[in-house]
Design a protein around this motif. Structure first.
Motif, PDB file in Angstrom:
ATOM      1  N   ALA A  65      46.690  20.854 -32.943  1.00  9.83           N
ATOM      2  CA  ALA A  65      46.742  20.855 -31.476  1.00  9.83           C
ATOM      3  C   ALA A  65      46.699  19.429 -30.934  1.00  9.83           C
ATOM      4  CB  ALA A  65      45.595  21.674 -30.890  1.00  9.83           C
ATOM      5  N   LEU A  66      45.844  18.598 -31.519  1.00 11.18           N
ATOM      6  CA  LEU A  66      45.769  17.205 -31.078  1.00 11.18           C
ATOM      7  C   LEU A  66      47.046  16.456 -31.429  1.00 11.18           C
ATOM      8  CD1 LEU A  66      44.199  14.917 -29.771  1.00 11.18           C
ATOM      9  CD2 LEU A  66      43.163  14.463 -32.017  1.00 11.18           C
ATOM     10  N   LYS A  67      47.559  16.697 -32.609  1.00  6.71           N
ATOM     11  CA  LYS A  67      48.807  16.050 -33.028  1.00  6.71           C
ATOM     12  C   LYS A  67      49.950  16.424 -32.076  1.00  6.71           C
ATOM     13  CE  LYS A  67      51.743  15.262 -37.023  1.00  6.71           C
ATOM     14  NZ  LYS A  67      51.973  15.505 -38.445  1.00  6.71           N
ATOM     15  N   ALA A  68      50.027  17.682 -31.692  1.00 10.81           N
ATOM     16  CA  ALA A  68      51.057  18.119 -30.740  1.00 10.81           C
ATOM     17  C   ALA A  68      50.865  17.432 -29.393  1.00 10.81           C
ATOM     18  CB  ALA A  68      51.024  19.640 -30.587  1.00 10.81           C
ATOM     19  N   HIS A  69      49.626  17.292 -28.965  1.00 10.62           N
ATOM     20  CA  HIS A  69      49.314  16.607 -27.701  1.00 10.62           C
ATOM     21  C   HIS A  69      49.799  15.162 -27.738  1.00 10.62           C
ATOM     22  CE1 HIS A  69      47.052  15.027 -24.303  1.00 10.62           C
ATOM     23  NE2 HIS A  69      46.420  14.203 -25.120  1.00 10.62           N
ATOM     24  N   PHE A  70      49.473  14.450 -28.815  1.00  4.52           N
ATOM     25  CA  PHE A  70      49.877  13.045 -28.935  1.00  4.52           C
ATOM     26  C   PHE A  70      51.391  12.891 -29.017  1.00  4.52           C
ATOM     27  CE2 PHE A  70      45.606  11.653 -30.983  1.00  4.52           C
ATOM     28  CZ  PHE A  70      45.075  11.381 -29.732  1.00  4.52           C
ATOM     29  N   ALA A  71      52.092  13.907 -29.512  1.00  4.40           N
ATOM     30  CA  ALA A  71      53.544  13.835 -29.682  1.00  4.40           C
ATOM     31  C   ALA A  71      54.321  14.110 -28.394  1.00  4.40           C
ATOM     32  CB  ALA A  71      53.993  14.815 -30.759  1.00  4.40           C
ATOM     33  N   LEU A  72      53.675  14.691 -27.394  1.00  6.42           N
ATOM     34  CA  LEU A  72      54.380  15.015 -26.150  1.00  6.42           C
ATOM     35  C   LEU A  72      54.879  13.753 -25.453  1.00  6.42           C
ATOM     36  CD1 LEU A  72      52.066  17.747 -24.587  1.00  6.42           C
ATOM     37  CD2 LEU A  72      54.369  18.052 -25.506  1.00  6.42           C
ATOM     38  N   PRO A  73      56.105  13.782 -24.944  1.00  7.79           N
ATOM     39  CA  PRO A  73      56.611  12.620 -24.203  1.00  7.79           C
ATOM     40  C   PRO A  73      55.694  12.205 -23.043  1.00  7.79           C
ATOM     41  CG  PRO A  73      58.413  14.107 -24.704  1.00  7.79           C
ATOM     42  CD  PRO A  73      57.137  14.811 -25.100  1.00  7.79           C
ATOM     43  N   ALA A  74      55.097  13.174 -22.355  1.00  8.13           N
ATOM     44  CA  ALA A  74      54.207  12.844 -21.230  1.00  8.13           C
ATOM     45  C   ALA A  74      52.951  12.117 -21.715  1.00  8.13           C
ATOM     46  CB  ALA A  74      53.823  14.105 -20.462  1.00  8.13           C
ATOM     47  N   SER A  75      52.427  12.500 -22.867  1.00 16.58           N
ATOM     48  CA  SER A  75      51.248  11.828 -23.417  1.00 16.58           C
ATOM     49  C   SER A  75      51.597  10.408 -23.850  1.00 16.58           C
ATOM     50  CB  SER A  75      50.681  12.600 -24.602  1.00 16.58           C
ATOM     51  OG  SER A  75      50.137  13.831 -24.179  1.00 16.58           O
ATOM     52  N   ARG A  76      52.746  10.242 -24.453  1.00 18.31           N
ATOM     53  CA  ARG A  76      53.178   8.911 -24.886  1.00 18.31           C
ATOM     54  C   ARG A  76      53.439   8.007 -23.685  1.00 18.31           C
ATOM     55  NH1 ARG A  76      54.783   9.190 -30.383  1.00 18.31           N
ATOM     56  NH2 ARG A  76      56.374   7.598 -30.121  1.00 18.31           N
ATOM     57  N   ALA A  77      54.022   8.559 -22.630  1.00 18.82           N
ATOM     58  CA  ALA A  77      54.266   7.779 -21.411  1.00 18.82           C
ATOM     59  C   ALA A  77      52.935   7.388 -20.761  1.00 18.82           C
ATOM     60  CB  ALA A  77      55.127   8.577 -20.437  1.00 18.82           C
ATOM     61  N   PHE A  78      51.975   8.311 -20.753  1.00 22.57           N
ATOM     62  CA  PHE A  78      50.658   7.990 -20.208  1.00 22.57           C
ATOM     63  C   PHE A  78      50.023   6.835 -20.977  1.00 22.57           C
ATOM     64  CE2 PHE A  78      46.047   8.511 -20.761  1.00 22.57           C
ATOM     65  CZ  PHE A  78      45.643   8.172 -19.484  1.00 22.57           C
ATOM     66  N   ALA A  79      50.058   6.895 -22.295  1.00 24.47           N
ATOM     67  CA  ALA A  79      49.445   5.848 -23.124  1.00 24.47           C
ATOM     68  C   ALA A  79      50.060   4.484 -22.814  1.00 24.47           C
ATOM     69  CB  ALA A  79      49.598   6.186 -24.602  1.00 24.47           C
ATOM     70  N   ARG A  80      51.370   4.422 -22.651  1.00 24.66           N
ATOM     71  CA  ARG A  80      52.028   3.144 -22.321  1.00 24.66           C
ATOM     72  C   ARG A  80      51.633   2.671 -20.930  1.00 24.66           C
ATOM     73  NH1 ARG A  80      56.206   5.836 -24.816  1.00 24.66           N
ATOM     74  NH2 ARG A  80      57.135   6.405 -22.827  1.00 24.66           N
ATOM     75  N   ALA A  81      51.634   3.587 -19.954  1.00 26.10           N
ATOM     76  CA  ALA A  81      51.333   3.219 -18.566  1.00 26.10           C
ATOM     77  C   ALA A  81      49.890   2.774 -18.409  1.00 26.10           C
ATOM     78  CB  ALA A  81      51.637   4.393 -17.635  1.00 26.10           C
ATOM     79  N   ILE A  82      48.968   3.466 -19.054  1.00 26.96           N
ATOM     80  CA  ILE A  82      47.553   3.133 -18.897  1.00 26.96           C
ATOM     81  C   ILE A  82      47.237   1.822 -19.613  1.00 26.96           C
ATOM     82  CG2 ILE A  82      46.483   4.362 -20.839  1.00 26.96           C
ATOM     83  CD1 ILE A  82      45.285   4.541 -17.222  1.00 26.96           C
ATOM     84  N   ALA A  83      47.878   1.564 -20.738  1.00 23.82           N
ATOM     85  CA  ALA A  83      47.661   0.301 -21.456  1.00 23.82           C
ATOM     86  C   ALA A  83      48.097  -0.888 -20.610  1.00 23.82           C
ATOM     87  CB  ALA A  83      48.404   0.318 -22.789  1.00 23.82           C
ATOM     88  N   ALA A  84      49.144  -0.698 -19.823  1.00 26.40           N
ATOM     89  CA  ALA A  84      49.625  -1.776 -18.960  1.00 26.40           C
ATOM     90  C   ALA A  84      48.650  -2.089 -17.824  1.00 26.40           C
ATOM     91  CB  ALA A  84      50.998  -1.416 -18.389  1.00 26.40           C
ATOM     92  N   LEU A  85      47.763  -1.158 -17.508  1.00 27.81           N
ATOM     93  CA  LEU A  85      46.782  -1.346 -16.433  1.00 27.81           C
ATOM     94  C   LEU A  85      45.411  -1.776 -16.953  1.00 27.81           C
ATOM     95  CD1 LEU A  85      47.691   1.821 -14.354  1.00 27.81           C
ATOM     96  CD2 LEU A  85      48.176  -0.561 -13.741  1.00 27.81           C
ATOM     97  N   ALA A  86      45.291  -1.931 -18.260  1.00 31.96           N
ATOM     98  CA  ALA A  86      43.991  -2.209 -18.879  1.00 31.96           C
ATOM     99  C   ALA A  86      43.820  -3.682 -19.218  1.00 31.96           C
ATOM    100  CB  ALA A  86      43.831  -1.377 -20.144  1.00 31.96           C
ATOM    101  N   VAL A  87      42.557  -4.088 -19.193  1.00 27.67           N
ATOM    102  CA  VAL A  87      42.171  -5.395 -19.719  1.00 27.67           C
ATOM    103  C   VAL A  87      41.947  -5.182 -21.213  1.00 27.67           C
ATOM    104  CG1 VAL A  87      40.398  -7.184 -19.718  1.00 27.67           C
ATOM    105  CG2 VAL A  87      41.058  -6.075 -17.561  1.00 27.67           C
ATOM    106  N   GLY A  88      42.713  -5.809 -22.047  1.00 20.93           N
ATOM    107  CA  GLY A  88      42.588  -5.599 -23.494  1.00 20.93           C
ATOM    108  C   GLY A  88      43.147  -4.249 -23.892  1.00 20.93           C
ATOM    109  N   GLU A  89      42.864  -3.882 -25.128  1.00 21.92           N
ATOM    110  CA  GLU A  89      43.350  -2.617 -25.671  1.00 21.92           C
ATOM    111  C   GLU A  89      42.439  -1.462 -25.283  1.00 21.92           C
ATOM    112  OE1 GLU A  89      45.947  -1.583 -27.849  1.00 21.92           O
ATOM    113  OE2 GLU A  89      46.823  -3.477 -27.208  1.00 21.92           O
TER     114      GLU A  89
END
Length: 100
Positions: A61-85
């Protein structure tokens, strides 16, 4: 059960956007198969830090969550708003009797 914790510190001027993206992600994720709980919190000691707590039924279930395009887009967008990783930890958890 799989337990996921994560956090990030929003860069100056990016907190409101980070929070909005996080709430959208959390609400969408709660509807996914195998999601038992998914939440984002504001750190009481650092108001620019968001903390995530998730519970998933099993690794697929977690693997499917991480594979979703929306989850991947969120990870990229949130990283761009973060200080550090952003930080992420995944645990295989066993529930125990809370009365211990």
């Amino acid at each position: 059960m799989i337990l996921v914790t994560g956090s990030l510190v929003a860069r100056e001027g990016g907190f409101e956007q980070a929070l909005a993206l996080s709430l959208e992600h959390v609400r969408r994720s709660r509807l996914e198969p195998g999601c038992l709980a998914h939440a984002v919190h504001i750190d009481a000691e650092d108001a620019s830090r968001l903390v995530f707590v998730e519970q998933w039924a099993d690794p697929p279930a977690l693997k499917a969550h991480f594979a979703l395009p929306a989850s991947r887009a969120f990870a990229r967008a949130i990283a761009a708003l973060a200080v550090g990783e952003p930080q992420l930890s995944v645990f295989d958890a066993t529930s125990i009797d809370a009365r211990i």
